[in-house]
Scaffold this active site. Sequence first.
Site, PDB file in Angstrom:
ATOM      1  N   HIS A  18       2.480   6.505  -3.247  1.00  0.00           N
ATOM      2  CA  HIS A  18       3.039   7.851  -3.346  1.00  0.00           C
ATOM      3  C   HIS A  18       2.962   8.423  -4.757  1.00  0.00           C
ATOM      4  O   HIS A  18       2.906   9.640  -4.939  1.00  0.00           O
ATOM      5  CB  HIS A  18       4.494   7.849  -2.873  1.00  0.00           C
ATOM      6  CG  HIS A  18       4.648   7.479  -1.427  1.00  0.00           C
ATOM      7  ND1 HIS A  18       5.410   6.421  -0.988  1.00  0.00           N
ATOM      8  CD2 HIS A  18       4.104   8.021  -0.306  1.00  0.00           C
ATOM      9  CE1 HIS A  18       5.343   6.338   0.326  1.00  0.00           C
ATOM     10  NE2 HIS A  18       4.555   7.291   0.768  1.00  0.00           N
ATOM     11  N   TYR A  39       0.839  -1.197   0.000  1.00  0.00           N
ATOM     12  CA  TYR A  39       0.000   0.000   0.000  1.00  0.00           C
ATOM     13  C   TYR A  39       0.878   1.253   0.000  1.00  0.00           C
ATOM     14  O   TYR A  39       0.757   2.119   0.848  1.00  0.00           O
ATOM     15  CB  TYR A  39      -0.931  -0.022   1.216  1.00  0.00           C
ATOM     16  CG  TYR A  39      -2.207   0.755   1.025  1.00  0.00           C
ATOM     17  CD1 TYR A  39      -3.159   0.338   0.107  1.00  0.00           C
ATOM     18  CD2 TYR A  39      -2.483   1.891   1.774  1.00  0.00           C
ATOM     19  CE1 TYR A  39      -4.344   1.034  -0.060  1.00  0.00           C
ATOM     20  CE2 TYR A  39      -3.661   2.595   1.618  1.00  0.00           C
ATOM     21  CZ  TYR A  39      -4.583   2.155   0.697  1.00  0.00           C
ATOM     22  OH  TYR A  39      -5.748   2.847   0.536  1.00  0.00           O
TER      23      TYR A  39
END
Length: 332
Positions: free
Chosen positions: A140, A137
């Site tokens: 960015h 996860y």
Amino acid sequence: PDGVEQTGFRRNWWLGLSMLHVLFVREHNAICDMLAVRYPHFSDQRLFDTARLINAAVMAKIHTVEWTTAVLANKTLNAAMNANWYGFLTNALRAKSARRTLAEINVADPVAGGLVGNSADNHGVPYSLTREFLSVYRLHSLLPDQISLYAIGQSKQPLKTWGLAELRQAAAHRVTDSLSMSDLFYSFGLQNAGQLVLNNFPETLQNLSIPGAGFYDLGAVDVLRDRERGVPRYNQFRRLMGPRPLTSIEQLSDDPEAVKALKHVYESIEDVDLLVGNLAESRRPTGFGFGETLFEVFILNASRRLQADRFFTDSYREDVYTAEGLTWIDDV
């Protein structure tokens, strides 16, 4: 005093966080106002705690049926995430405006009746955010290096285009002082996110200043974190999670230039880092912002974090949330 909101975590502050904090603090206060009218005997503490529960459920619902279905804009996924919250039967039989999380006749099955409002289930394992989830996860690349801010209703000419670095720490406060929240949310609604692909990591995050920690390359740190913590490389990760492992780097991407670059860095598919492999995956289901390896972990945690929380399961009741609180959540 330093121009950053007083919150629990503020070391890596930016405009987006400021907006979310303001939005949900105001939502919390609006819920308190509603409850105070209906329940004048509630103490301040009870108003705060009940509103906090309702607010948290609003966020969970947004994440389940709106955020996820935007990043994974797929018809089947949309139906599945709505079934997670409402249950397959409610999702199939009622129009969106008429759906209620707690059906008049509760169906105990978590698929047919939904996870929310049914029994908690840890599947024999105490719940936690797993290392696998933290490793995949890493989103960015969704952050763009440039963000344009507009006056509400004026989408042709931005008031100004800011670099992401200019919207961090105390600089965020200067922007929220000069522009209304309505303008800011309008602007963010127009802003496209970055793609979760190779060669799209924000330059701002490759030279990131953190108060008290100097400068570092967050892209490199993401890779090093997995290596230091013993997270398997991409292909072994797939073996352990269930999807078939790949036999070559060529199977990872349809882009010849990407394959060439990967082979320059890695000797074989077995050496490819997990984050790099996830971003490189080019064979994705229709509308998916990321590939199947990340999705395997995501879909498990998206369901478990609801099903393991008693406030979304056994305690998702009128005597805990109030009748008006449950209606508030349904009407979001």
